[in-house]
Design a protein around this motif. Structure first.
Motif, PDB file in Angstrom:
ATOM      1  N   THR A   1      -3.663  -1.551   7.344  1.00 33.68           N
ATOM      2  CA  THR A   1      -3.860  -1.118   6.229  1.00 33.68           C
ATOM      3  C   THR A   1      -4.044  -2.275   4.877  1.00 33.68           C
ATOM      4  N   PRO A   2      -5.106  -2.236   4.339  1.00 32.86           N
ATOM      5  CA  PRO A   2      -5.358  -3.668   3.482  1.00 32.86           C
ATOM      6  C   PRO A   2      -4.074  -4.352   2.554  1.00 32.86           C
ATOM      7  N   GLU A   3      -3.464  -3.118   2.198  1.00 27.75           N
ATOM      8  CA  GLU A   3      -2.255  -3.517   1.099  1.00 27.75           C
ATOM      9  C   GLU A   3      -1.386  -4.668   2.168  1.00 27.75           C
TER      10      GLU A   3
ATOM     11  N   PRO B   1      -0.073   1.768  -4.458  1.00 27.92           N
ATOM     12  CA  PRO B   1      -0.524   2.472  -5.622  1.00 27.92           C
ATOM     13  C   PRO B   1      -0.944   3.935  -5.478  1.00 27.92           C
ATOM     14  N   ASP B   2      -1.611   4.133  -4.083  1.00 29.65           N
ATOM     15  CA  ASP B   2      -2.113   5.518  -3.708  1.00 29.65           C
ATOM     16  C   ASP B   2      -0.740   6.427  -3.597  1.00 29.65           C
TER      17      ASP B   2
ATOM     18  N   GLU C   1      -7.080  -4.569  -2.266  1.00 30.46           N
ATOM     19  CA  GLU C   1      -7.377  -3.001  -2.719  1.00 30.46           C
ATOM     20  C   GLU C   1      -7.201  -2.013  -2.055  1.00 30.46           C
ATOM     21  N   SER C   2      -6.176  -1.001  -2.436  1.00 33.86           N
ATOM     22  CA  SER C   2      -5.814   0.024  -1.635  1.00 33.86           C
ATOM     23  C   SER C   2      -7.080   1.037  -1.023  1.00 33.86           C
ATOM     24  N   PRO C   3      -6.823   1.880   0.029  1.00 37.80           N
ATOM     25  CA  PRO C   3      -7.883   2.415   0.408  1.00 37.80           C
ATOM     26  C   PRO C   3      -8.272   3.492  -0.609  1.00 37.80           C
ATOM     27  N   GLY C   4      -7.360   3.886  -1.668  1.00 39.75           N
ATOM     28  CA  GLY C   4      -7.784   4.651  -2.787  1.00 39.75           C
ATOM     29  C   GLY C   4      -8.524   3.984  -3.851  1.00 39.75           C
ATOM     30  N   GLY C   5      -8.749   2.464  -3.724  1.00 37.76           N
ATOM     31  CA  GLY C   5      -9.360   1.928  -4.848  1.00 37.76           C
ATOM     32  C   GLY C   5      -8.560   1.281  -5.892  1.00 37.76           C
TER      33      GLY C   5
END
Length: 604
Positions: free
Chosen positions: A236-238, A111-112, A45-49
């Motif tokens: 970063t999670p991605e 995606p963010d 999940e991106s930092p932006g959800g």
């Protein structure tokens, strides 16, 4: 019935390629694809959800090689996302390329950043929403760009200043150029990103929203000096999710990247400093006597391998990876010569493919792969063929045909025309972008300089190239571009290595002893592994196995196949003791490629 028809048309439009798709629409399309032989994996999940998902096509297949396709890692190339979706649709509509190969397709790894293209304020940013304090103060994301002229685009501002280092170009007043002191030019403007100094620290737009650029956050040549890469690869999670997903699937034997580099057209570039010269290896003195080598002489990698073979324990496989480790050669940073052979071969074939489709390659050159990029990591770390493709580049300006009367001009005049004074001439890139903006976008690719009020400066104008100009053609160009270029990637999937036992020979040596010879073939058009895979010990080795009622006198039950070139054969031999008419099993075992099993009758 009218309601039913209109809703059906809307659904068809949402899954077509006549527009760019938002993050939500991308996920809707992937969910529609994920049925039957296809499965959708949520890997992060991106930092932006936003979800990071991978579509697996061929989920019912096992013991087959796989190809991983990633697109739009920097988030500001929406056409690349469309390309991944289009490729998925091609594969879903045909079994020709999914019969013996599994596909993993990831259209939206960032995606963010991708969402910014669809926002009211377009910045062209490549960073996600990971919170990073770029300016090291007590706040984050407090000084991003501001839309001073209200056009919904973030461009530049030129500020009249005696301390400036820029002047207006004499060739085109829209452009700014660095003042050349050697030519007596004096700067008159400062050029900054459009915005305010929101945190009043004297810097402009140095700490905007986000973040980490997923496209430069992979381990190979990770750019520690670039704050947009994060503190370390996989922070970063991605990126961590992508690394984990691929490492858990050793069957991935080829990687495609859709973005701004183009290994399909231009082979990977070398020239980086610090790479060991594998044709001129020096043996350290502490190893020279042990290896019976001359410390003052240089050796090729193959020669060094032979030196090591002479001193290691029997049965030990000596590889380039082992030699590189022992000699402390460090990581490879330039493509290996043997690999450039197949890259160059396919680049020439791709050019012929495009020419046959009347597709022009007279465009701006693709961007070289960036340090920390996914495509470089796939080649250097995974050791597999890594192909990238740039689906759109701005077409170059066509030179006007010379007039008939010019043919009689003097040689001196011709030379002058062919080699004009370069001092004030626009760069090829600027010429191309401006011409494209004027001819194809009615000038919308360049925002005209407009005066604005600014609290910190007296004379400020906002303008410059519009975001996404270089990467994103008009929507009506999407499908023609994808339909022409992407089938080439399908053709490349047919080039994967393919193993088989090409022949076998059993010789009766007498006394119940037999000599077994097996010929292992790589029937594919690519070597296995590629040279970089040999250098770093990736991917997982292919193993030749023997099993049955026998006593092995010479050789091993599990023998690493090692490197086999494209369309090449290698011979392996054993001495064994067995009863006549005994049947043994020979196999080619691989975590990457399809296993092979064959029964061999001894003495029959």
């Amino acid at each position: 019935m009218l309601i039913f028809i209109s809703s059906g048309l809307k659904a068809q439009s949402d899954t077509g390629f006549e527009k760019y798709h938002t993050n939500r629409e991308v996920q809707q399309m992937l969910n529609e694809f994920s049925s039957g032989n296809a499965k959708l994996h949520n890997i992060a999940e991106s930092p932006g959800g936003e979800p990071i998902t991978v579509l697996e096509i061929g989920a019912n297949l096992s013991d087959v090689p796989a190809i991983f396709v990633g697109a739009n890692f920097e988030g500001n190339v929406p056409l690349a996302t469309e390309g991944a979706l289009y490729l998925a649709k091609l594969l879903m509509d045909s079994t020709a390329y999914t019969k013996n190969v599994k596909w993993y397709i990831m259209p939206q790894p960032n995606p963010d950043a991708s969402a910014v293209y669809f926002s009211a304020l377009k910045t062209g940013q490549a960073t996600n929403l990971f919170k990073i304090n770029n300016d090291g103060d007590e706040a984050t994301n407090e000084d991003g760009p501001d839309d001073l002229n209200g056009d919904g685009l973030i461009t530049q501002m030129r500020i009249k200043s005696i301390e400036g280092s820029y002047i207006v170009s004499k060739e085109d007043a829209r452009l700014m150029k660095k003042a050349d002191k050697k030519e007596g030019e004096r700067g008159a403007y400062k050029v900054l990103t459009e915005g305010f100094d929101n945190d009043k620290d004297g810097l402009y737009n140095e700490d905007g929203t986000g973040g980490i650029n997923v496209g430069i956050a992979f381990p190979h040549l990770f750019p520690y000096e670039n704050k947009e890469a994060g503190l370390f690869a996989g922070q970063t999670p991605e990126v961590y999710g992508i690394l984990r997903f691929i490492f858990d699937r050793p069957e991935i034997s080829m990687v495609y990247t859709l973005g701004t580099s183009n290994f399909c057209l231009v082979p990977p570039k070398g020239g980086r400093k610090g790479d060991a010269n594998l044709d001129k290896l020096k043996i350290p003195r502490r190893y020279a006597s042990m290896l019976n080598a001359d410390a003052n002489k240089t050796y090729t990698m193959n020669e060094a391998i032979e030196l090591f073979k002479a001193v290691v324990s029997p049965g030990t496989e000596v590889t380039a990876s082992l030699v590189a480790s022992c000699l402390s050669l460090g990581p490879a940073t330039n493509p290996l010569e043997d690999d450039l052979v197949f890259y160059e071969k396919y680049a020439e074939a791709y050019k012929k493919y495009l020419k046959a489709k009347d597709f022009s390659t007279e465009t701006l050159d693709p961007v070289p792969a960036k340090d920390g990029s996914f495509e470089l990591w796939a080649y250097y770390h995974l050791g597999v063929p890594s192909f990238s493709m740039q689906l759109f580049s701005v077409p170059k300006v066509k030179e006007e045909a010379k007039k008939e009367e010019d043919k009689d001009a003097s040689d001196d005049k011709k030379k002058k025309e062919e080699k004009p004074d370069k001092k004030d001439e626009l760069s090829e890139k600027d010429k191309t972008l401006l011409a494209y903006s004027d001819a194809e976008l009615d000038g919308a690719g360049f925002v005209a300089w407009t005066k604005v009020d600014h609290p910190d400066f007296d004379e400020v104008e906002v303008g410059g190239y519009a975001p996404y100009l270089e990467t994103t053609p008009k929507a009506d160009k999407i499908e023609p571009l994808l339909a022409t270029q992407l089938p080439w990637l399908l053709q490349l999937s047919n080039e994967l290595p393919e193993f088989a036992i090409a022949d076998k020979k059993v010789t009766d040596m007498g006394g119940g002893i037999f000599k077994l010879e097996l010929y292992v073939a790589n029937n594919g058009a690519l070597p296995s592994p590629i040279s970089m895979g040999q250098r770093n010990g990736q991917p997982a080795p292919v193993i030749l196995t023997l099993d049955g009622d026998m006593e092995l006198l010479e050789g091993k039950l599990r023998t690493p196949v090692g490197a086999i070139g494209a369309n090449q054969v290698k011979k392996y031999a054993w001495l064994l003791k067995a009863s006549k008419n005994t049947s043994i099993t020979a196999g080619i075992e691989s975590a990457v490629f399809t296993d092979v099993v064959e029964q061999i009758k001894i003495g029959g």
